[in-house]
Design a protein around this motif. Structure first.
Motif, PDB file in Angstrom:
ATOM      1  N   ARG A  87      54.473  48.339  46.108  1.00 11.55           N
ATOM      2  CA  ARG A  87      53.161  47.831  46.334  1.00 11.55           C
ATOM      3  C   ARG A  87      52.000  48.772  47.037  1.00 11.55           C
ATOM      4  NH1 ARG A  87      57.165  44.535  49.472  1.00 11.55           N
ATOM      5  NH2 ARG A  87      57.782  42.690  48.028  1.00 11.55           N
ATOM      6  N   ALA A  88      52.396  49.932  47.560  1.00  6.95           N
ATOM      7  CA  ALA A  88      51.648  50.919  47.857  1.00  6.95           C
ATOM      8  C   ALA A  88      50.774  51.567  46.617  1.00  6.95           C
ATOM      9  CB  ALA A  88      52.333  51.906  48.801  1.00  6.95           C
ATOM     10  N   ILE A  89      51.886  51.593  45.899  1.00  5.15           N
ATOM     11  CA  ILE A  89      51.234  52.252  44.347  1.00  5.15           C
ATOM     12  C   ILE A  89      50.283  51.272  43.774  1.00  5.15           C
ATOM     13  CG2 ILE A  89      51.988  53.081  42.074  1.00  5.15           C
ATOM     14  CD1 ILE A  89      54.249  54.326  43.407  1.00  5.15           C
ATOM     15  N   GLY A  90      50.759  50.018  43.912  1.00  6.62           N
ATOM     16  CA  GLY A  90      50.012  48.936  43.369  1.00  6.62           C
ATOM     17  C   GLY A  90      48.606  48.843  43.810  1.00  6.62           C
ATOM     18  N   ARG A  91      48.329  49.001  45.149  1.00  5.65           N
ATOM     19  CA  ARG A  91      46.849  48.988  45.729  1.00  5.65           C
ATOM     20  C   ARG A  91      46.147  50.220  45.174  1.00  5.65           C
ATOM     21  NH1 ARG A  91      50.296  47.915  50.205  1.00  5.65           N
ATOM     22  NH2 ARG A  91      49.850  49.876  51.201  1.00  5.65           N
ATOM     23  N   THR A  92      46.991  51.304  45.050  1.00  2.00           N
ATOM     24  CA  THR A  92      46.029  52.494  44.754  1.00  2.00           C
ATOM     25  C   THR A  92      45.674  52.516  43.165  1.00  2.00           C
ATOM     26  OG1 THR A  92      47.558  53.921  46.329  1.00  2.00           O
ATOM     27  CG2 THR A  92      46.239  54.980  44.519  1.00  2.00           C
ATOM     28  N   VAL A  93      46.413  52.095  42.383  1.00  2.00           N
ATOM     29  CA  VAL A  93      46.174  51.893  41.107  1.00  2.00           C
ATOM     30  C   VAL A  93      45.017  50.892  40.815  1.00  2.00           C
ATOM     31  CG1 VAL A  93      48.246  53.112  40.473  1.00  2.00           C
ATOM     32  CG2 VAL A  93      47.866  50.674  40.278  1.00  2.00           C
ATOM     33  N   THR A  94      45.032  49.744  41.386  1.00  2.00           N
ATOM     34  CA  THR A  94      44.215  48.869  41.266  1.00  2.00           C
ATOM     35  C   THR A  94      42.898  49.292  41.638  1.00  2.00           C
ATOM     36  OG1 THR A  94      45.680  47.021  41.592  1.00  2.00           O
ATOM     37  CG2 THR A  94      43.660  46.385  41.907  1.00  2.00           C
ATOM     38  N   PHE A  95      42.706  49.913  42.614  1.00  2.00           N
ATOM     39  CA  PHE A  95      41.312  50.329  43.031  1.00  2.00           C
ATOM     40  C   PHE A  95      40.764  51.439  41.894  1.00  2.00           C
ATOM     41  CE2 PHE A  95      39.098  54.119  44.691  1.00  2.00           C
ATOM     42  CZ  PHE A  95      37.878  53.666  45.225  1.00  2.00           C
ATOM     43  N   ALA A  96      41.935  52.088  41.578  1.00  2.00           N
ATOM     44  CA  ALA A  96      41.328  53.306  40.381  1.00  2.00           C
ATOM     45  C   ALA A  96      41.158  52.498  39.143  1.00  2.00           C
ATOM     46  CB  ALA A  96      42.632  54.196  40.076  1.00  2.00           C
ATOM     47  N   GLY A  97      41.774  51.543  38.903  1.00  2.00           N
ATOM     48  CA  GLY A  97      41.412  50.668  37.653  1.00  2.00           C
ATOM     49  C   GLY A  97      40.104  49.998  37.654  1.00  2.00           C
ATOM     50  N   PHE A  98      39.579  49.583  38.722  1.00  2.00           N
ATOM     51  CA  PHE A  98      38.341  48.955  38.767  1.00  2.00           C
ATOM     52  C   PHE A  98      36.988  50.187  38.527  1.00  2.00           C
ATOM     53  CE2 PHE A  98      40.164  45.125  41.128  1.00  2.00           C
ATOM     54  CZ  PHE A  98      39.997  44.374  40.013  1.00  2.00           C
ATOM     55  N   VAL A  99      37.371  51.287  39.289  1.00  2.00           N
ATOM     56  CA  VAL A  99      36.596  52.367  39.446  1.00  2.00           C
ATOM     57  C   VAL A  99      36.437  52.845  37.566  1.00  2.00           C
ATOM     58  CG1 VAL A  99      36.114  54.842  39.751  1.00  2.00           C
ATOM     59  CG2 VAL A  99      37.008  53.045  41.347  1.00  2.00           C
ATOM     60  N   PHE A 129      29.118  45.458  23.093  1.00  2.00           N
ATOM     61  CA  PHE A 129      30.259  44.478  23.485  1.00  2.00           C
ATOM     62  C   PHE A 129      31.628  45.165  23.216  1.00  2.00           C
ATOM     63  CE2 PHE A 129      27.012  41.275  22.925  1.00  2.00           C
ATOM     64  CZ  PHE A 129      27.432  40.517  24.022  1.00  2.00           C
ATOM     65  N   LEU A 130      31.540  46.077  22.199  1.00  2.00           N
ATOM     66  CA  LEU A 130      32.838  46.975  22.173  1.00  2.00           C
ATOM     67  C   LEU A 130      33.156  47.601  23.676  1.00  2.00           C
ATOM     68  CD1 LEU A 130      34.978  48.886  20.755  1.00  2.00           C
ATOM     69  CD2 LEU A 130      33.152  50.509  20.302  1.00  2.00           C
ATOM     70  N   GLY A 131      32.123  48.144  24.267  1.00  2.00           N
ATOM     71  CA  GLY A 131      32.241  48.701  25.684  1.00  2.00           C
ATOM     72  C   GLY A 131      33.074  47.605  26.569  1.00  2.00           C
ATOM     73  N   VAL A 132      32.440  46.424  26.612  1.00  2.00           N
ATOM     74  CA  VAL A 132      33.172  45.134  27.365  1.00  2.00           C
ATOM     75  C   VAL A 132      34.676  45.094  27.205  1.00  2.00           C
ATOM     76  CG1 VAL A 132      33.242  43.000  28.138  1.00  2.00           C
ATOM     77  CG2 VAL A 132      30.950  44.128  27.605  1.00  2.00           C
ATOM     78  N   PHE A 133      35.017  45.122  25.747  1.00  2.00           N
ATOM     79  CA  PHE A 133      36.080  44.809  25.205  1.00  2.00           C
ATOM     80  C   PHE A 133      37.299  46.059  25.710  1.00  2.00           C
ATOM     81  CE2 PHE A 133      39.073  45.523  21.670  1.00  2.00           C
ATOM     82  CZ  PHE A 133      39.827  44.239  21.638  1.00  2.00           C
ATOM     83  N   THR A 134      36.637  47.433  25.576  1.00  2.00           N
ATOM     84  CA  THR A 134      37.286  48.542  25.756  1.00  2.00           C
ATOM     85  C   THR A 134      37.438  48.587  27.242  1.00  2.00           C
ATOM     86  OG1 THR A 134      36.502  49.627  23.830  1.00  2.00           O
ATOM     87  CG2 THR A 134      37.488  51.191  25.511  1.00  2.00           C
ATOM     88  N   SER A 135      36.685  48.469  28.111  1.00  2.00           N
ATOM     89  CA  SER A 135      36.762  48.468  29.355  1.00  2.00           C
ATOM     90  C   SER A 135      37.738  47.701  30.330  1.00  2.00           C
ATOM     91  CB  SER A 135      35.432  48.440  30.311  1.00  2.00           C
ATOM     92  OG  SER A 135      34.435  49.148  29.542  1.00  2.00           O
ATOM     93  N   LEU A 136      37.726  46.419  29.768  1.00  2.00           N
ATOM     94  CA  LEU A 136      38.659  45.352  30.221  1.00  2.00           C
ATOM     95  C   LEU A 136      40.154  45.754  30.043  1.00  2.00           C
ATOM     96  CD1 LEU A 136      36.827  42.029  29.720  1.00  2.00           C
ATOM     97  CD2 LEU A 136      37.464  42.954  32.005  1.00  2.00           C
ATOM     98  N   TYR A 137      40.259  46.094  28.736  1.00  2.00           N
ATOM     99  CA  TYR A 137      41.522  46.720  28.086  1.00  2.00           C
ATOM    100  C   TYR A 137      42.162  47.881  28.950  1.00  2.00           C
ATOM    101  CZ  TYR A 137      43.167  43.344  24.203  1.00  2.00           C
ATOM    102  OH  TYR A 137      43.556  42.295  23.699  1.00  2.00           O
ATOM    103  N   PHE A 138      41.116  48.696  29.116  1.00  2.00           N
ATOM    104  CA  PHE A 138      41.672  50.000  29.914  1.00  2.00           C
ATOM    105  C   PHE A 138      42.012  49.596  31.187  1.00  2.00           C
ATOM    106  CE2 PHE A 138      40.790  53.782  32.402  1.00  2.00           C
ATOM    107  CZ  PHE A 138      41.395  54.740  31.426  1.00  2.00           C
ATOM    108  N   THR A 139      41.292  48.635  32.082  1.00  2.00           N
ATOM    109  CA  THR A 139      41.789  48.462  33.274  1.00  2.00           C
ATOM    110  C   THR A 139      43.061  47.646  33.493  1.00  2.00           C
ATOM    111  OG1 THR A 139      39.436  48.144  34.042  1.00  2.00           O
ATOM    112  CG2 THR A 139      40.889  46.915  35.201  1.00  2.00           C
ATOM    113  N   SER A 140      43.263  46.734  32.421  1.00  2.00           N
ATOM    114  CA  SER A 140      44.689  46.082  32.192  1.00  2.00           C
ATOM    115  C   SER A 140      45.952  47.070  32.154  1.00  2.00           C
ATOM    116  CB  SER A 140      44.778  45.338  30.998  1.00  2.00           C
ATOM    117  OG  SER A 140      43.789  44.317  31.210  1.00  2.00           O
ATOM    118  N   ILE A 141      45.451  48.247  31.374  1.00  2.00           N
ATOM    119  CA  ILE A 141      46.741  49.091  31.211  1.00  2.00           C
ATOM    120  C   ILE A 141      47.493  49.681  32.734  1.00  2.00           C
ATOM    121  CG2 ILE A 141      46.686  51.719  30.803  1.00  2.00           C
ATOM    122  CD1 ILE A 141      47.302  50.116  28.404  1.00  2.00           C
ATOM    123  N   PHE A 142      46.626  49.693  33.677  1.00  2.00           N
ATOM    124  CA  PHE A 142      47.329  50.238  35.112  1.00  2.00           C
ATOM    125  C   PHE A 142      48.080  49.113  35.586  1.00  2.00           C
ATOM    126  CE2 PHE A 142      43.183  52.585  34.709  1.00  2.00           C
ATOM    127  CZ  PHE A 142      43.412  53.610  35.503  1.00  2.00           C
TER     128      PHE A 142
END
Length: 454
Positions: A87-99, A129-142
Motif C-alpha cells: 500500500r505504501a508503494i501504491g501511494r508513491t506510484v500513484t502520485f508519480a503517475g499523475f505527475v 488527441f494522441l497526447g491525451v490518449f498516450t498520457s492516460l495509458y501511460f498513467t494506467s501503467i503504474f
C-alpha cells in the motif's frame, strides 16, 4: 520433478492461461478496430494514422519499464513485509503517475505543430488527441504494475481486456457509419467538428482526427477500470510508511530498463515512422497493413511476460532459482506464436483479404517478411525482461548497438519498405543471440531498500 516444482509449474500455466485468455480477447478487439480502420480509410490516411499510433507505442512500450519496476518492488515488498508495504508503494506510484500524466500531455500540446509537420499531417489536432490518449495509458501503467506485482492476474487481465473493448466500442461509433456528430431526433448533441473547425476540411485528414478523438475517449475508460481495480485490491488493512528513498531507488533501478525498452521500442515501432517519412503515400500505407497484421505474431509471447516477472522476483526474494520460469515462458511463447506465424507466412493474401479487405492484399509479400522479424522480436522481449528481472544489464551495450545500427540502416541505406523489413529481420535475429549469450548462471540479489521504522 519434485511435487512443489510440479505444483508451481501448474500454477504458472494456470496464471498464464488466465492472463493470456483475457489479453488475447482484448487483442482480438484491437484487431477488429484495425479491420474497421483499414476498410474505411484511404491508404494515405491509414499511413498517417499508423504513424501517429507508432508514436504512441514508442512512448507506451518504454512505459512498460515502470510497470516492471512497480511490479518488482511490489512483489518483493509482499514477500518481505506484506500488504501494508505494498500500500505504501501504491501511494508513491500513484502520485508519480499523475505527475507523469501532466508532463506528457503538456509535451504533446507544446510540440504538436512540429510533430504534425514531420508526419505530413495537415493539422496539429490529431497530435493533441494522441497526447491525451498516450498520457492516460501511460498513467494506467503504474497501477497495472501493482496488480501484476501482487499477482492479481484476473484483475490485471480484465483491465487489459478493457483496453480492447473500449477501443473497439469507440471504433464502432466512428466507423459505423463514420459518425462525426452524435444525434438525437436529428439534432446534434455534440460534434467533434466543434473542437477544431479548420481541422475538418477535406484536405486536413478529417478521418484521422475523428479516430484520434475516439481513441482518447477510450483511454478514459481504461484508466477508470484500472484505478478501480487497484483501489479494491489495496483497500482496508494496515498501512506502512514508504521505505526511505523508495522513489529514488525505483528510479535508479528503472534507468537501465528505460534505456532497454527505448531500444526495443525503436526497433519495434520506429519502422512505420521511418517509412512514413521516407516513402509517404501508398508505399507507407501498404507497409502499415503489413505492420499491423504482422504484429499478431508477437502478441502471444508478450502475454506470458506479465506472469513471468512477478514469479521470477518472488523466487529471487525466497532464494530460489528463477531460470525455470524463463524456459517455461519461452516454450509457451514460441508454441503459441506459431499459429499466427504460419498463417502469415503460408496464406498472407487470404489472411489480408479477410482481415483488412481487398485494398490490403498488396501488402502480402511485406507481411511474410515482417512476420519473420516479429517472431524474433517476441522472443527478444521475453529474454530481455528476464534479464531485467534478475538485475542483469550489461547486455544493453551490444543490444543497443544492434538497434541503433538497424535504425540507421533503415534511415540511410534501405531504398524501399522491402529493404526496411530485411534489415529488421537481421537486427531482431542478432539481438536474440546477444540476449541469450547474456543469460547468467547465478542468482541476483533483491534490491528493495529496507523499510524505515514506524
Amino acid at each position: 520433478m519434485e511435487p512443489s516444482r510440479k505444483s508451481e509449474g501448474r500454477r504458472f500455466l494456470l496464471d498464464s492461461l488466465i492472463l493470456v485468455g483475457l489479453t488475447q480477447s482484448g487483442s482480438v478487439l484491437h484487431l477488429v478496430f484495425q479491420m474497421m480502420a483499414t476498410r474505411t480509410m484511404t491508404k494515405e490516411d491509414y499511413g498517417l494514422f499508423a504513424a501517429l499510433m507508432n508514436i504512441f507505442l514508442l512512448v507506451y512500450m518504454p512505459s512498460f519499464t515502470f510497470q516492471a519496476v512497480v511490479s518488482k518492488f511490489s512483489s518483493e515488498a509482499l514477500v518481505r513485509d506484506g500488504m501494508p508495504a505494498v500500500r505504501a508503494i501504491g501511494r508513491t506510484v500513484t502520485f508519480a503517475g499523475f505527475v507523469a500524466f501532466a508532463a506528457m500531455l503538456l509535451f504533446f500540446v507544446v510540440f504538436s505543430g512540429p510533430i504534425a509537420a514531420r508526419l505530413q499531417s495537415a493539422h496539429r489536432a490529431p497530435v493533441i488527441f494522441l497526447g491525451v490518449f498516450t498520457s492516460l495509458y501511460f498513467t494506467s501503467i503504474f497501477w497495472q504494475g501493482i496488480l501484476q506485482g501482487i499477482q492479481r492476474f484476473w484483475r490485471l487481465g480484465i483491465s487489459l481486456f478493457s483496453a480492447g473493448f473500449t477501443r473497439c466500442a469507440a471504433g464502432f461509433l466512428v466507423f459505423a457509419p463514420y459518425l462525426a456528430p452524435l444525434v438525437l431526433d436529428g439534432r446534434p448533441l455534440f460534434s467533434f467538428r466543434d473542437l477544431f473547425p479548420d481541422a475538418w476540411r477535406p484536405d486536413s485528414n478529417p478521418q484521422v482526427l475523428t479516430v484520434m478523438v475516439a481513441q482518447a475517449a477510450s483511454a478514459v475508460g481504461v484508466a477508470a477500470v484500472v484505478f478501480a481495480f487497484v483501489r479494491v485490491s489495496l483497500r482496508g488493512g494496515a498501512r506502512a510508511p514508504a521505505p526511505k528513498g523508495l522513489l529514488r531507488t525505483m528510479l535508479a533501478y528503472g534507468a537501465p530498463l528505460i534505456l532497454g525498452n527505448l531500444f526495443y521500442a525503436f526497433a519495434l515501432y520506429g519502422d512505420q515512422t521511418i517509412v512514413q517519412s521516407r516513402f509517404a503515400g501508398v508505399d507507407a500505407g501498404l507497409f502499415a497493413y503489413a505492420m499491423i497484421y504482422g504484429k499478431a505474431v508477437i502478441y502471444l509471447p508478450w502475454s506470458f511476460v506479465p506472469v513471468m516477472l512477478p514469479k521470477v522476483t518472488t523466487a529471487l526474494a525466497k532464494g530460489e532459482d528463477p531460470a525455470p520460469y524463463l524456459w517455461r515462458t519461452l516454450r509457451l511463447g514460441t508454441l503459441s506464436s506459431l499459429a499466427a506465424f504460419g498463417l502469415a507466412i503460408g496464406f498472407p493474401t487470404t489472411f489480408l483479404r479477410y482481415a483488412g479487405g481487398e485494398n490490403t492484399v498488396g501488402a502480402a509479400g511485406l507481411l511474410q517478411g515482417y512476420s519473420i522479424a516479429m517472431f524474433f522480436m517476441g522472443l527478444d522481449y521475453v529474454v530481455m525482461n528476464y534479464l531485467f528481472a534478475i538485475n542483469r544489464f550489461k547486455f544493453l551495450v551490444p543490444f543497443g548497438g544492434i538497434i541503433l545500427a538497424q535504425t540507421a540502416a533503415m534511415l540511410f541505406i534501405a531504398r524501399s519498405p522491402v529493404g526496411c523489413i530485411a534489415i529488421e529481420i537481421a537486427g531482431s535475429a542478432a539481438a536474440l543471440v546477444v540476449l541469450l549469450l547474456a543469460l547468467p548462471s547465478r542468482k541476483a540479489p533483491a534490491i528493495l531498500p529496507p523499510s524505515k521504522s514506524p
